[in-house]
Design an enzyme around this catalytic site. Structure first.
Site, PDB file in Angstrom:
ATOM      1  CE  LYS A   1      88.514  -7.713   3.974  1.00 26.45           C
ATOM      2  NZ  LYS A   1      89.307  -6.502   3.672  1.00 26.45           N
TER       3      LYS A   1
ATOM      4  NE  ARG B   1      96.043 -26.761 -10.440  1.00 26.07           N
ATOM      5  CZ  ARG B   1      96.645 -27.956 -10.345  1.00 26.07           C
ATOM      6  NH1 ARG B   1      96.537 -28.672  -9.263  1.00 26.07           N
ATOM      7  NH2 ARG B   1      97.347 -28.421 -11.349  1.00 26.07           N
TER       8      ARG B   1
ATOM      9  NE  ARG C   1     102.690 -33.329  -8.720  1.00 32.36           N
ATOM     10  CZ  ARG C   1     102.939 -33.950  -7.589  1.00 32.36           C
ATOM     11  NH1 ARG C   1     104.099 -34.453  -7.351  1.00 32.36           N
ATOM     12  NH2 ARG C   1     101.995 -34.083  -6.682  1.00 32.36           N
ATOM     13  CB  THR C   2     100.590 -27.132 -11.281  1.00 34.00           C
ATOM     14  OG1 THR C   2     100.321 -28.472 -11.687  1.00 34.00           O
ATOM     15  CG2 THR C   2     100.334 -26.191 -12.446  1.00 34.00           C
TER      16      THR C   2
ATOM     17  CG  HIS D   1      96.362 -29.366 -16.074  1.00 34.05           C
ATOM     18  ND1 HIS D   1      97.198 -28.267 -16.091  1.00 34.05           N
ATOM     19  CD2 HIS D   1      96.690 -30.071 -14.957  1.00 34.05           C
ATOM     20  CE1 HIS D   1      97.991 -28.322 -15.022  1.00 34.05           C
ATOM     21  NE2 HIS D   1      97.698 -29.399 -14.317  1.00 34.05           N
TER      22      HIS D   1
HETATM   23  C1  NCD Z   1      96.870 -33.168 -12.146  1.00 30.96           C
HETATM   24  C2  NCD Z   1      95.723 -32.195 -12.005  1.00 30.96           C
HETATM   25  O1  NCD Z   1      95.743 -31.317 -11.140  1.00 30.96           O
HETATM   26  O2  NCD Z   1      94.807 -32.315 -12.799  1.00 30.96           O
HETATM   27  N1  NCD Z   1      97.972 -32.819 -11.342  1.00 30.96           N
HETATM   28  C3  NCD Z   1      98.944 -32.012 -11.877  1.00 30.96           C
HETATM   29  O3  NCD Z   1      98.707 -30.855 -12.178  1.00 30.96           O
HETATM   30  N2  NCD Z   1     100.151 -32.560 -12.100  1.00 30.96           N
HETATM   31  C4  NCD Z   1      96.499 -34.588 -11.989  1.00 30.96           C
HETATM   32  C5  NCD Z   1      95.819 -35.022 -10.725  1.00 30.96           C
HETATM   33  O4  NCD Z   1      95.588 -34.228  -9.807  1.00 30.96           O
HETATM   34  O5  NCD Z   1      95.530 -36.210 -10.651  1.00 30.96           O
END
Ligand code: NCD
Length: 359
Positions: free
Chosen positions: A114, A135, A85-86, A168
């Site tokens: 490397k 991320r 999703r993100t 997040h």
């Molecule tokens: C969340 C995360 O990555 O923290 N997911 C997201 O970004 N929608 C929640 C999760 O992974 O449970």
């Protein structure tokens, strides 16, 4: 305080509040790292901007306007921790606003394999791109990279798309946008009762959202989890400092009738210290089942950052109070709004909205 006038060790030692203050200059984000960097006024402005982008995207002429908005900018999507999703919502937000993208989704396919340091990799990205969305599993890494870049000759912004267990911020922004939209006709977010359920110990979305909710008046929070997955002290300390009232409980059914919004989360077993640690905890009493719908207020909403496992039965999906799919789509609009702000094109969106009568 600016990131250019503080050494890394001194920055690292700052409180979260002071670190967050370093991310904003003249009311604008230099980097998007922490939920704590957003004031209520900025949350309201971002939500309004996301709505204008959402309306503009409905028409061909509006889409054309948006596609031109950031056509001179490119974003690097560095996602070495799993994401559907993100990643896709940032990629969608970039497409909507006309930004080109590049991505790394697996560090074994990049020069890190490397032996290149991430500092050097990030400086490489900054040579080609105007913004780096990242991320990572490592807590604090986005901070380090933001400091490195701010002190380099191409100080492009870092956007934290999920760092370790701690933050997040863009998920919290989309969650706030969802709450703003859902409670528009009910006096807004002020005074609402927010019920968080599931793995509150290791869930970064809850950490970031609880922080943003302190910006609203009279919000009451209820944390529902088995004792071993209850929310940690850092979150409660922040709520105490903000004068927020909260309860901790393991009685899910008792919390449902009082809730204005229920925020479900999955067990974050990727953080288990030994294999099978989480599997020994029975969380089935914390799942939202079809029979719980009759306990829920008629105008309450059910949220989930997704992905879900068993926390919400698919039988609930068709209920109008099930908000998680719309919540997910809201992420694309709020991320597009964030990009417009990062590159100081938000005024262009507002002017377009006013011209079209959606302002
Ligand atoms: C969340 C995360 O990555 O923290 N997911 C997201 O970004 N929608 C929640 C999760 O992974 O449970």
């Amino acid at each position: 305080m600016k990131l250019t006038s503080i050494g890394w060790d001194a920055f690292k030692a700052l409180s979260l509040k002071d670190k967050a203050a370093c991310m904003v200059e003249d009311g604008r984000d230099r980097h998007v790292l922490f939920a704590q960097q957003y004031t209520r006024a900025r949350l309201e402005a971002l939500g309004a901007l996301a709505t204008q982008i959402r309306f503009a995207a409905k028409t061909k002429s509006g889409s054309d306007f948006l596609k031109d908005l950031l056509a001179d900018k490119r974003a690097m999507l560095y996602f070495t921790q799993p994401s559907t999703r993100t990643f896709l919502s940032f990629s969608g937000a970039c497409q909507i606003t006309g930004m080109g993208t590049g991505d790394v989704r697996d560090s074994t396919t990049s020069s890190e394999f490397k032996g290149e340091s991430l500092e050097d990799s990030v400086r490489t990205f900054s040579s080609y791109f105007d913004c780096i969305v990242m991320r990572t599993r490592e807590q604090g890494l986005a901070e380090r990279m933001a400091w490195v870049l701010s002190n380099s000759e191409r100080p492009v912004p870092i956007v934290n798309a999920g760092s370790g267990k701690d933050q997040h911020p863009t998920q919290a922004l989309l969650d706030i946008y969802t709450l703003q939209r859902s409670f528009k006709g009910q006096g807004g977010i002020d005074g609402k009762r927010m019920v968080f359920v599931g793995d509150l110990k290791r869930g970064r979305t809850v950490r970031s959202l609880a922080s943003l909710l302190t910006r609203y008046d009279g919000v009451r929070m209820v944390f529902v989890a088995p004792p071993s997955l209850q929310v940690e002290k850092d979150v409660l300390d922040e709520l105490d400092a903000a004068g927020v009232t909260y309860d901790l409980t393991d009685d899910f059914e008792a919390a449902i009738p009082e809730a204005d919004a229920i925020y479900m989360t999955r067990v974050q077993d990727e953080w288990d210290r030994e294999k099978g640690e989480s599997a020994r905890i029975d969380v089935s009493a914390f799942w939202f089942q079809k029979q719980h719908l009759r306990l829920l207020k008629p105008d309450a909403i059910l949220m989930h950052p997704l992905p879900r496992r068993n926390e919400i039965s698919p039988e609930v999906d068709h209920d109008p109070r099930a908000m998680y799919w719309r919540q997910m789509r809201n992420g694309m609009w709020i991320r597009a709004a964030l990009m417009a702000c990062l590159f100081q094109r938000d005024q262009d969106v507002r002017a377009y909205g006013e011209k079209m009568g959606t302002g």
